[in-house]
Design an enzyme around this catalytic site. Structure first.
Site, PDB file in Angstrom:
ATOM      1  N   THR A 131       0.726  -1.322  -0.037  1.00  0.00           N
ATOM      2  CA  THR A 131       0.062   0.021  -0.084  1.00  0.00           C
ATOM      3  C   THR A 131       0.860   1.082  -0.162  1.00  0.00           C
ATOM      4  OG1 THR A 131      -1.521   1.338   1.304  1.00  0.00           O
ATOM      5  CG2 THR A 131       0.058  -0.387   2.521  1.00  0.00           C
ATOM      6  N   ASP A 132       0.237   2.472  -0.442  1.00  0.00           N
ATOM      7  CA  ASP A 132       1.203   3.594  -0.517  1.00  0.00           C
ATOM      8  C   ASP A 132       1.069   4.157   1.016  1.00  0.00           C
ATOM      9  OD1 ASP A 132      -1.573   4.324  -0.087  1.00  0.00           O
ATOM     10  OD2 ASP A 132      -1.807   5.995  -1.368  1.00  0.00           O
ATOM     11  N   GLU A 133       0.308   3.479   1.908  1.00  0.00           N
ATOM     12  CA  GLU A 133       0.338   3.985   3.410  1.00  0.00           C
ATOM     13  C   GLU A 133       1.640   3.831   4.034  1.00  0.00           C
ATOM     14  OE1 GLU A 133      -3.050   3.272   5.720  1.00  0.00           O
ATOM     15  OE2 GLU A 133      -4.252   3.585   3.901  1.00  0.00           O
ATOM     16  N   TYR A 166      -1.851  -0.703  11.022  1.00  0.00           N
ATOM     17  CA  TYR A 166      -1.880  -1.301   9.461  1.00  0.00           C
ATOM     18  C   TYR A 166      -0.745  -1.043   8.727  1.00  0.00           C
ATOM     19  CZ  TYR A 166      -3.395  -1.537   4.825  1.00  0.00           C
ATOM     20  OH  TYR A 166      -3.292  -1.713   3.439  1.00  0.00           O
ATOM     21  N   LYS A 170       2.112  -3.542   7.094  1.00  0.00           N
ATOM     22  CA  LYS A 170       2.419  -3.552   5.829  1.00  0.00           C
ATOM     23  C   LYS A 170       3.837  -3.337   5.564  1.00  0.00           C
ATOM     24  CE  LYS A 170      -0.145  -4.526   2.964  1.00  0.00           C
ATOM     25  NZ  LYS A 170      -0.591  -6.048   2.442  1.00  0.00           N
TER      26      LYS A 170
HETATM   27  P1  NAD Z   1      -9.920  -6.908   2.031  1.00  0.00           P
HETATM   28  O1  NAD Z   1      -9.857  -7.105   3.683  1.00  0.00           O
HETATM   29  O2  NAD Z   1     -11.007  -6.889   1.180  1.00  0.00           O
HETATM   30  O3  NAD Z   1      -9.666  -8.765   1.621  1.00  0.00           O
HETATM   31  C1  NAD Z   1      -8.507  -9.440   2.572  1.00  0.00           C
HETATM   32  C2  NAD Z   1      -8.579 -10.877   2.311  1.00  0.00           C
HETATM   33  O4  NAD Z   1      -7.583 -11.588   3.043  1.00  0.00           O
HETATM   34  C3  NAD Z   1      -9.869 -11.527   2.673  1.00  0.00           C
HETATM   35  O5  NAD Z   1     -10.583 -12.334   1.712  1.00  0.00           O
HETATM   36  C4  NAD Z   1      -9.538 -12.396   4.024  1.00  0.00           C
HETATM   37  O6  NAD Z   1     -10.460 -13.362   4.327  1.00  0.00           O
HETATM   38  C5  NAD Z   1      -7.982 -12.904   3.561  1.00  0.00           C
HETATM   39  N1  NAD Z   1      -7.346 -13.146   4.656  1.00  0.00           N
HETATM   40  C6  NAD Z   1      -7.039 -12.251   5.861  1.00  0.00           C
HETATM   41  N2  NAD Z   1      -6.338 -12.766   6.725  1.00  0.00           N
HETATM   42  C7  NAD Z   1      -5.803 -14.073   6.366  1.00  0.00           C
HETATM   43  C8  NAD Z   1      -5.170 -14.941   6.702  1.00  0.00           C
HETATM   44  N3  NAD Z   1      -4.579 -15.162   8.018  1.00  0.00           N
HETATM   45  N4  NAD Z   1      -4.973 -16.070   5.844  1.00  0.00           N
HETATM   46  C9  NAD Z   1      -5.630 -16.259   4.607  1.00  0.00           C
HETATM   47  N5  NAD Z   1      -6.548 -15.241   4.079  1.00  0.00           N
HETATM   48  C10 NAD Z   1      -6.599 -14.076   4.883  1.00  0.00           C
HETATM   49  O7  NAD Z   1      -8.473  -6.353   1.601  1.00  0.00           O
HETATM   50  P2  NAD Z   1      -8.479  -5.794   0.155  1.00  0.00           P
HETATM   51  O8  NAD Z   1      -8.867  -4.204   0.153  1.00  0.00           O
HETATM   52  O9  NAD Z   1      -8.922  -6.463  -0.949  1.00  0.00           O
HETATM   53  O10 NAD Z   1      -6.880  -5.700   0.068  1.00  0.00           O
HETATM   54  C11 NAD Z   1      -5.999  -6.741  -0.421  1.00  0.00           C
HETATM   55  C12 NAD Z   1      -4.389  -6.229  -0.378  1.00  0.00           C
HETATM   56  O11 NAD Z   1      -4.216  -5.053  -1.105  1.00  0.00           O
HETATM   57  C13 NAD Z   1      -3.913  -6.222   1.157  1.00  0.00           C
HETATM   58  O12 NAD Z   1      -2.689  -6.742   1.163  1.00  0.00           O
HETATM   59  C14 NAD Z   1      -4.043  -4.573   1.290  1.00  0.00           C
HETATM   60  O13 NAD Z   1      -2.854  -4.174   2.237  1.00  0.00           O
HETATM   61  C15 NAD Z   1      -3.626  -4.311  -0.253  1.00  0.00           C
HETATM   62  N6  NAD Z   1      -4.049  -2.979  -0.523  1.00  0.00           N
HETATM   63  C16 NAD Z   1      -5.283  -2.643  -0.423  1.00  0.00           C
HETATM   64  C17 NAD Z   1      -5.817  -1.216  -0.966  1.00  0.00           C
HETATM   65  C18 NAD Z   1      -7.214  -1.012  -0.731  1.00  0.00           C
HETATM   66  O14 NAD Z   1      -7.519   0.401  -0.987  1.00  0.00           O
HETATM   67  N7  NAD Z   1      -7.986  -1.672  -0.534  1.00  0.00           N
HETATM   68  C19 NAD Z   1      -4.858  -0.381  -1.642  1.00  0.00           C
HETATM   69  C20 NAD Z   1      -3.481  -0.730  -1.722  1.00  0.00           C
HETATM   70  C21 NAD Z   1      -3.125  -1.953  -1.335  1.00  0.00           C
HETATM   71  O1  DAU Z   2      -4.032   4.109   0.453  1.00  0.00           O
HETATM   72  C1  DAU Z   2      -4.505   2.474   0.391  1.00  0.00           C
HETATM   73  C2  DAU Z   2      -5.190   2.114   1.593  1.00  0.00           C
HETATM   74  O2  DAU Z   2      -6.553   2.658   1.379  1.00  0.00           O
HETATM   75  C3  DAU Z   2      -5.174   0.688   1.870  1.00  0.00           C
HETATM   76  O3  DAU Z   2      -3.885   0.151   2.068  1.00  0.00           O
HETATM   77  C4  DAU Z   2      -6.203   0.128   2.993  1.00  0.00           C
HETATM   78  O4  DAU Z   2      -6.225  -1.199   2.930  1.00  0.00           O
HETATM   79  C5  DAU Z   2      -7.646   0.870   2.498  1.00  0.00           C
HETATM   80  O5  DAU Z   2      -8.468   0.223   3.619  1.00  0.00           O
HETATM   81  C6  DAU Z   2      -7.414   2.453   2.229  1.00  0.00           C
HETATM   82  O6  DAU Z   2      -7.418   3.016   3.514  1.00  0.00           O
HETATM   83  P1  DAU Z   2      -7.846   4.349   3.951  1.00  0.00           P
HETATM   84  O7  DAU Z   2      -7.979   4.619   5.542  1.00  0.00           O
HETATM   85  O8  DAU Z   2      -7.460   5.346   3.186  1.00  0.00           O
HETATM   86  O9  DAU Z   2      -9.461   3.833   3.643  1.00  0.00           O
HETATM   87  P2  DAU Z   2     -10.736   3.933   4.053  1.00  0.00           P
HETATM   88  O10 DAU Z   2     -11.895   3.829   3.126  1.00  0.00           O
HETATM   89  O11 DAU Z   2     -11.134   3.431   5.538  1.00  0.00           O
HETATM   90  O12 DAU Z   2     -11.091   5.684   4.360  1.00  0.00           O
HETATM   91  C7  DAU Z   2     -10.916   6.518   3.280  1.00  0.00           C
HETATM   92  C8  DAU Z   2     -10.804   8.066   3.794  1.00  0.00           C
HETATM   93  O13 DAU Z   2     -12.041   8.351   4.509  1.00  0.00           O
HETATM   94  C9  DAU Z   2      -9.869   8.297   5.032  1.00  0.00           C
HETATM   95  O14 DAU Z   2      -9.380   9.409   5.067  1.00  0.00           O
HETATM   96  C10 DAU Z   2     -10.747   7.863   6.169  1.00  0.00           C
HETATM   97  C11 DAU Z   2     -12.244   8.645   5.690  1.00  0.00           C
HETATM   98  N1  DAU Z   2     -13.442   7.981   6.403  1.00  0.00           N
HETATM   99  C12 DAU Z   2     -13.318   6.655   6.481  1.00  0.00           C
HETATM  100  C13 DAU Z   2     -14.437   6.040   6.965  1.00  0.00           C
HETATM  101  C14 DAU Z   2     -14.554   4.529   6.908  1.00  0.00           C
HETATM  102  C15 DAU Z   2     -14.406   8.991   6.821  1.00  0.00           C
HETATM  103  O15 DAU Z   2     -14.360  10.073   6.925  1.00  0.00           O
HETATM  104  N2  DAU Z   2     -15.472   8.352   7.405  1.00  0.00           N
HETATM  105  C16 DAU Z   2     -15.617   6.720   7.641  1.00  0.00           C
HETATM  106  O16 DAU Z   2     -16.699   6.224   7.916  1.00  0.00           O
END
Ligand code: NAD
Ligand code: DAU
Length: 361
Positions: A131-133, A166, A170
């Site tokens: 992730t970019d975080e 988180y 990562k």
């Molecule tokens: P998600 O939470 O929707 O899915 C995570 C999946 O991992 C689920 O299906 C869960 O059952 C599985 N999982 C969790 N713990 C596990 C374990 N111990 N063993 C096997 N499986 C397990 O997550 P997502 O948003 O699809 O993110 C997927 C990946 O991409 C993550 O590594 C996250 O850090 C990364 N990522 C997410 C975003 C985003 O915006 N969502 C952005 C950048 C990177």
């Molecule tokens: O940047 C990549 C990341 O983006 C991934 O690595 C993470 O897995 C993914 O969850 C996401 O993280 P964020 O914290 O940015 O996403 P989230 O959807 O939780 O929140 C987006 C923005 O909105 C953040 O600034 C927090 C804000 N927010 C979120 C929720 C859930 C609110 O203001 N209210 C809310 O209820």
């Protein structure tokens, strides 16, 4: 014949990656390994579950013996690792689970791959999705007018500076992956992507949560002043980038993935309100009153903005969708798939939501 292990394939991004690989590469065997935590949902993969090149394995990546057995049973030559705990708010409440899955789980998978490949690195790949975080937060030094909202961007060379449990977990997993490359010669790839949006995202995350709340006339809990900035990418474009990088990326390298698409949270919320109201046939402004400013997230990163020029220049990847098209597709999908949403938002999720927002809204 390639035998690929995709972890976390029942989650949001993983399900799009599995779908793309299963459909595009019928000659590969795709093994989707997922523990089916609260975030894993096999309904995300209904359309491909009967394909002959697809297998699902329910397992925990922290179970090292099991990971070794899976590597051997399916003769895996490529790993795309997405399994993780992914929600920042949950990491603030329960950091241990994040260290366990994201750090120890990644280590267990790396070691199982190393043990099975045993130095035979030719044709092997371990691709870690991050992730970019991990880079921390950028300044908001141009807060007025159109994006970009600051002069700095995250580059592949930006030093790591994570703030939430988180992102710390990562970051740690990214370091382990690079350590396996540098120490043992494992052919690794790491990518750091910005915020994804699109179908099948678990409704604890901003976009699906707010679409569902608008539909049901529930408050929209905007953290702080809603001025935090995120860089949004349509999930299918992330899956396309993963495909390109898995096949053509430079071994040992890192690539940033992002859409040059910065939005302040409050502006995203207004777009969601306008789009949902229009698609439901409500007069403009119907749901504006749902916006509710609540206590900020602890340690809330101010701005993320990815520079993905390296990926464009080296491998030719660019996002295929404009944000306006992507958000329209996304809102339509959630409105048309209410049953998918209802299956998640009943039961245990109700308690989670109530706990998370108690005293805030
Ligand atoms: P998600 O939470 O929707 O899915 C995570 C999946 O991992 C689920 O299906 C869960 O059952 C599985 N999982 C969790 N713990 C596990 C374990 N111990 N063993 C096997 N499986 C397990 O997550 P997502 O948003 O699809 O993110 C997927 C990946 O991409 C993550 O590594 C996250 O850090 C990364 N990522 C997410 C975003 C985003 O915006 N969502 C952005 C950048 C990177
Ligand atoms: O940047 C990549 C990341 O983006 C991934 O690595 C993470 O897995 C993914 O969850 C996401 O993280 P964020 O914290 O940015 O996403 P989230 O959807 O939780 O929140 C987006 C923005 O909105 C953040 O600034 C927090 C804000 N927010 C979120 C929720 C859930 C609110 O203001 N209210 C809310 O209820």
């Amino acid at each position: 014949m390639k035998h690929l292990l995709i972890t976390g394939g029942a989650g949001f991004i993983g399900s799009h990656v599995v779908r793309l690989f299963v459909n595009k590469y019928p000659e590969y065997r795709i093994v989707n390994l997922d523990a089916l935590t609260y975030a894993g949902n096999l309904a995300n993969l209904k359309d491909i579950e009967d394909k002959p090149n697809y297998t699902f394995v329910k397992a925990d990546i922290c179970d090292y013996e099991r990971m070794c057995a899976v590597m051997q049973e399916y003769d895996i030559d490529g790993v795309i690792h997405l399994a993780a705990e992914s929600h920042v708010d949950r990491s603030i409440k329960d950091p241990f689970t994040f260290a366990r899955t994201n750090v120890m789980g990644t280590l267990s998978l790396l070691q199982a791959a190393r043990q099975y490949w045993d130095g035979r690195w030719e044709g092997k790949r371990f691709y870690h999705i991050s992730t970019d975080e991990v880079y921390g937060a950028l300044r908001l030094d141009r807060p007025e007018g159109d994006a970009p909202y600051g002069s700095e961007f995250f580059l592949e060379t930006t030093p790591y500076n994570p703030h939430s449990p988180y992102s710390a977990s990562k970051a740690s997993s990214d370091h382990f992956v690079r350590a396996y490359h540098d120490t043992y010669g494992m052919p690794t790839l790491v990518t750091n992507c910005s915020n994804n949006y699109g179908p099948y995202q678990f409704p604890e995350k901003l976009i699906p949560l707010f679409i569902n709340n608008i539909r049901h006339g529930k408050p929209l809990p905007v953290y702080g002043k809603g001025e935090n900035v995120r860089d949004w990418l349509y999930v299918v474009d992330h899956a396309r980038a993963i495909d390109v990088i898995f096949h053509n990326g430079n071994i040992g390298d890192t690539y940033n993935i992002g859409g040059f698409n910065e939005w302040k949270n409050i502006d995203i919320v207004k777009v969601l309100i306008r789009t949902v109201d229009r698609l439901l046939g409500n007069p403009e402004g119907t749901s504006d009153h749902l916006i509710t400013y609540v206590t900020d997230r602890a340690g809330h990163d101010l701005r993320y903005a990815i520079d993905s020029t390296k990926l464009k220049n080296e491998l030719g990847w660019e996002p295929s969708l404009q944000f306006e098209e992507g958000i329209e597709l996304t809102v339509r999908w959630y409105l048309e798939n209410q049953e998918w949403m209802d299956n998640i938002t009943s039961g245990a999720y109700e308690k989670y939501y109530a706990d998370m927002y108690r005293g805030r809204v």
